[in-house]
Motif scaffolding. Structure first.
Motif, PDB file in Angstrom:
ATOM      1  N   PHE A  70      16.528   6.682   5.823  1.00 42.10           N
ATOM      2  CA  PHE A  70      16.299   7.613   6.927  1.00 42.10           C
ATOM      3  C   PHE A  70      15.736   6.884   8.145  1.00 42.10           C
ATOM      4  CE2 PHE A  70      13.286  10.092   9.397  1.00 42.10           C
ATOM      5  CZ  PHE A  70      14.133  11.074   9.901  1.00 42.10           C
ATOM      6  N   TYR A  71      14.687   6.103   7.927  1.00 41.82           N
ATOM      7  CA  TYR A  71      14.054   5.417   9.058  1.00 41.82           C
ATOM      8  C   TYR A  71      14.993   4.395   9.694  1.00 41.82           C
ATOM      9  CZ  TYR A  71       9.488   7.529   8.727  1.00 41.82           C
ATOM     10  OH  TYR A  71       8.460   8.436   8.761  1.00 41.82           O
ATOM     11  N   ALA A  72      15.761   3.684   8.884  1.00 43.86           N
ATOM     12  CA  ALA A  72      16.648   2.658   9.434  1.00 43.86           C
ATOM     13  C   ALA A  72      17.839   3.266  10.170  1.00 43.86           C
ATOM     14  CB  ALA A  72      17.139   1.735   8.312  1.00 43.86           C
ATOM     15  N   ILE A  73      18.483   4.257   9.560  1.00 39.10           N
ATOM     16  CA  ILE A  73      19.745   4.772  10.112  1.00 39.10           C
ATOM     17  C   ILE A  73      19.526   5.941  11.072  1.00 39.10           C
ATOM     18  CG2 ILE A  73      21.951   5.845   9.510  1.00 39.10           C
ATOM     19  CD1 ILE A  73      21.779   4.198   6.860  1.00 39.10           C
ATOM     20  N   ALA A  74      18.788   6.949  10.627  1.00 45.42           N
ATOM     21  CA  ALA A  74      18.659   8.165  11.438  1.00 45.42           C
ATOM     22  C   ALA A  74      17.617   8.043  12.539  1.00 45.42           C
ATOM     23  CB  ALA A  74      18.319   9.354  10.538  1.00 45.42           C
ATOM     24  N   SER A  75      16.629   7.196  12.350  1.00 42.34           N
ATOM     25  CA  SER A  75      15.553   7.137  13.328  1.00 42.34           C
ATOM     26  C   SER A  75      15.590   5.868  14.183  1.00 42.34           C
ATOM     27  CB  SER A  75      14.211   7.263  12.601  1.00 42.34           C
ATOM     28  OG  SER A  75      13.188   7.503  13.513  1.00 42.34           O
ATOM     29  N   ALA A  76      15.644   4.702  13.547  1.00 39.69           N
ATOM     30  CA  ALA A  76      15.587   3.441  14.314  1.00 39.69           C
ATOM     31  C   ALA A  76      16.902   3.124  15.023  1.00 39.69           C
ATOM     32  CB  ALA A  76      15.197   2.287  13.400  1.00 39.69           C
ATOM     33  N   LEU A  77      18.014   3.332  14.352  1.00 47.39           N
ATOM     34  CA  LEU A  77      19.314   2.947  14.914  1.00 47.39           C
ATOM     35  C   LEU A  77      19.594   3.582  16.280  1.00 47.39           C
ATOM     36  CD1 LEU A  77      21.870   1.257  14.449  1.00 47.39           C
ATOM     37  CD2 LEU A  77      22.857   3.265  13.332  1.00 47.39           C
ATOM     38  N   PRO A  78      19.410   4.898  16.457  1.00 47.05           N
ATOM     39  CA  PRO A  78      19.659   5.471  17.791  1.00 47.05           C
ATOM     40  C   PRO A  78      18.785   4.855  18.879  1.00 47.05           C
ATOM     41  CG  PRO A  78      19.468   7.220  16.162  1.00 47.05           C
ATOM     42  CD  PRO A  78      19.085   5.943  15.480  1.00 47.05           C
ATOM     43  N   LYS A  79      17.573   4.481  18.519  1.00 47.70           N
ATOM     44  CA  LYS A  79      16.687   3.844  19.502  1.00 47.70           C
ATOM     45  C   LYS A  79      17.138   2.425  19.820  1.00 47.70           C
ATOM     46  CE  LYS A  79      12.708   6.535  17.955  1.00 47.70           C
ATOM     47  NZ  LYS A  79      13.230   7.242  16.796  1.00 47.70           N
ATOM     48  N   LEU A  80      17.542   1.706  18.784  1.00 44.96           N
ATOM     49  CA  LEU A  80      17.918   0.307  18.983  1.00 44.96           C
ATOM     50  C   LEU A  80      19.261   0.137  19.678  1.00 44.96           C
ATOM     51  CD1 LEU A  80      16.634  -1.176  15.614  1.00 44.96           C
ATOM     52  CD2 LEU A  80      15.586  -1.357  17.882  1.00 44.96           C
ATOM     53  N   ILE A  81      20.144   1.116  19.558  1.00 43.17           N
ATOM     54  CA  ILE A  81      21.423   1.032  20.272  1.00 43.17           C
ATOM     55  C   ILE A  81      21.359   1.736  21.622  1.00 43.17           C
ATOM     56  CG2 ILE A  81      22.783   0.779  18.154  1.00 43.17           C
ATOM     57  CD1 ILE A  81      23.664   3.704  18.497  1.00 43.17           C
ATOM     58  N   GLY A  82      20.225   2.357  21.907  1.00 43.32           N
ATOM     59  CA  GLY A  82      20.051   3.014  23.198  1.00 43.32           C
ATOM     60  C   GLY A  82      20.888   4.265  23.360  1.00 43.32           C
ATOM     61  N   HIS A  83      20.962   5.074  22.310  1.00 40.24           N
ATOM     62  CA  HIS A  83      21.723   6.329  22.383  1.00 40.24           C
ATOM     63  C   HIS A  83      21.214   7.166  23.558  1.00 40.24           C
ATOM     64  CE1 HIS A  83      23.145  10.333  21.163  1.00 40.24           C
ATOM     65  NE2 HIS A  83      24.142   9.648  20.612  1.00 40.24           N
ATOM     66  N   ALA A  84      22.117   7.837  24.239  1.00 43.08           N
ATOM     67  CA  ALA A  84      21.780   8.561  25.471  1.00 43.08           C
ATOM     68  C   ALA A  84      20.666   9.584  25.287  1.00 43.08           C
ATOM     69  CB  ALA A  84      23.032   9.237  26.016  1.00 43.08           C
ATOM     70  N   SER A  85      20.725  10.376  24.215  1.00 43.39           N
ATOM     71  CA  SER A  85      19.695  11.403  24.019  1.00 43.39           C
ATOM     72  C   SER A  85      18.331  10.771  23.744  1.00 43.39           C
ATOM     73  CB  SER A  85      20.084  12.339  22.874  1.00 43.39           C
ATOM     74  OG  SER A  85      20.121  11.641  21.650  1.00 43.39           O
ATOM     75  N   THR A  86      18.324   9.672  23.029  1.00 43.42           N
ATOM     76  CA  THR A  86      17.065   8.983  22.743  1.00 43.42           C
ATOM     77  C   THR A  86      16.498   8.363  24.009  1.00 43.42           C
ATOM     78  OG1 THR A  86      17.896   8.498  20.527  1.00 43.42           O
ATOM     79  CG2 THR A  86      15.981   7.273  21.249  1.00 43.42           C
ATOM     80  N   ALA A  87      17.367   7.726  24.794  1.00 44.75           N
ATOM     81  CA  ALA A  87      16.921   7.112  26.048  1.00 44.75           C
ATOM     82  C   ALA A  87      16.358   8.166  26.991  1.00 44.75           C
ATOM     83  CB  ALA A  87      18.084   6.374  26.700  1.00 44.75           C
ATOM     84  N   GLU A  88      16.982   9.331  27.020  1.00 38.76           N
ATOM     85  CA  GLU A  88      16.502  10.424  27.870  1.00 38.76           C
ATOM     86  C   GLU A  88      15.104  10.878  27.448  1.00 38.76           C
ATOM     87  OE1 GLU A  88      17.609  15.071  28.196  1.00 38.76           O
ATOM     88  OE2 GLU A  88      19.313  13.696  28.440  1.00 38.76           O
ATOM     89  N   SER A  89      14.880  10.979  26.133  1.00 35.78           N
ATOM     90  CA  SER A  89      13.565  11.387  25.630  1.00 35.78           C
ATOM     91  C   SER A  89      12.488  10.384  26.017  1.00 35.78           C
ATOM     92  CB  SER A  89      13.606  11.518  24.102  1.00 35.78           C
ATOM     93  OG  SER A  89      14.464  12.554  23.719  1.00 35.78           O
ATOM     94  N   PHE A  90      12.791   9.106  25.897  1.00 38.35           N
ATOM     95  CA  PHE A  90      11.796   8.084  26.231  1.00 38.35           C
ATOM     96  C   PHE A  90      11.564   7.993  27.739  1.00 38.35           C
ATOM     97  CE2 PHE A  90      12.199   6.965  21.838  1.00 38.35           C
ATOM     98  CZ  PHE A  90      10.954   6.455  21.514  1.00 38.35           C
ATOM     99  N   GLU A  91      12.584   8.292  28.528  1.00 37.51           N
ATOM    100  CA  GLU A  91      12.395   8.345  29.981  1.00 37.51           C
ATOM    101  C   GLU A  91      11.479   9.513  30.341  1.00 37.51           C
ATOM    102  OE1 GLU A  91      13.144   6.240  32.389  1.00 37.51           O
ATOM    103  OE2 GLU A  91      14.098   4.903  30.943  1.00 37.51           O
ATOM    104  N   ARG A  92      11.670  10.631  29.643  1.00 38.08           N
ATOM    105  CA  ARG A  92      10.822  11.801  29.878  1.00 38.08           C
ATOM    106  C   ARG A  92       9.361  11.496  29.542  1.00 38.08           C
ATOM    107  NH1 ARG A  92      11.725  17.685  27.083  1.00 38.08           N
ATOM    108  NH2 ARG A  92       9.886  18.667  27.958  1.00 38.08           N
ATOM    109  N   LEU A  93       9.159  10.655  28.530  1.00 40.10           N
ATOM    110  CA  LEU A  93       7.809  10.238  28.159  1.00 40.10           C
ATOM    111  C   LEU A  93       7.208   9.272  29.173  1.00 40.10           C
ATOM    112  CD1 LEU A  93       8.172   9.500  24.343  1.00 40.10           C
ATOM    113  CD2 LEU A  93       6.614  11.129  25.385  1.00 40.10           C
ATOM    114  N   GLY A  94       8.084   8.607  29.919  1.00 37.18           N
ATOM    115  CA  GLY A  94       7.627   7.585  30.845  1.00 37.18           C
ATOM    116  C   GLY A  94       7.520   6.210  30.197  1.00 37.18           C
ATOM    117  N   TRP A  95       8.075   6.072  29.004  1.00 33.94           N
ATOM    118  CA  TRP A  95       7.994   4.802  28.273  1.00 33.94           C
ATOM    119  C   TRP A  95       9.205   3.920  28.526  1.00 33.94           C
ATOM    120  CZ3 TRP A  95       6.083   6.410  22.727  1.00 33.94           C
ATOM    121  CH2 TRP A  95       4.837   7.027  22.853  1.00 33.94           C
ATOM    122  N   GLY A  96      10.297   4.518  28.966  1.00 36.78           N
ATOM    123  CA  GLY A  96      11.501   3.768  29.278  1.00 36.78           C
ATOM    124  C   GLY A  96      12.123   3.082  28.081  1.00 36.78           C
TER     125      GLY A  96
END
Length: 155
Positions: free
Chosen positions: A44-70
């Motif tokens: 779960f952590y490797a595929i469903a959670s880390a992978l979208p962050k590490l490949i820069g999936h659009a929805s994940t990138a949007e969430s981190f931009e909203r946080l201000g973490w980029g």
């Protein structure tokens, strides 16, 4: 009733009689179930959670931009989750990995509540439960890890 039982066939057991299971059989099944839980969480952590962050999936990138973490925050959290997933599968790191991922889930819960209005706040809370179980059940490996670290330090 004794913890150990003699081999009894199903035909010779009267109806309604419960035969105690040996402690070793229970322990073996518990270890297998705990290991399966660790593998499932690692996947779960490797595929469903880390992978979208590490490949820069659009929805994940949007969430981190909203946080201000980029993107730096996104890649950092993804790397921490991937490291935790791998460490869940390494004997001496299992308990520490579960504790670290649990701490990460506390942070995720706080972020979900404070920034995202609690939309997905249940997910980190649910994940903390099995992580706590793993950290507690594998706690004896913490002493092994400490011995390894101290030995390396002296060398």
């Amino acid at each position: 009733m004794s913890e150990t039982t003699a081999a009894v066939t199903a035909d010779s057991t009267p109806a309604g009689v419960v035969i105690a299971e040996s402690a070793t059989a229970r322990g073996r099944r518990a270890r297998i179930a705990l290991r399966a839980l660790q593998v499932a969480l690692a996947l779960f952590y490797a595929i469903a959670s880390a992978l979208p962050k590490l490949i820069g999936h659009a929805s994940t990138a949007e969430s981190f931009e909203r946080l201000g973490w980029g993107s730096a925050g996104m890649y950092t959290i993804g790397a921490l989750e991937l490291a935790g997933a791998i460490a869940l599968l390494i004997l001496v790191l299992q308990s520490v990995a579960a504790m670290a991922l649990g701490a990460l889930m506390v942070g995720a819960f706080v972020v979900q509540i404070s920034v995202f209005d609690g939309q997905y706040a249940a997910t980190p809370v649910i994940l903390i439960v099995p992580l706590t179980l793993i950290a507690w059940a594998r706690r004896e490996h913490n002493a092994d890890l400490l011995r390894l670290l101290l030995r390396r330090r002296r060398a």
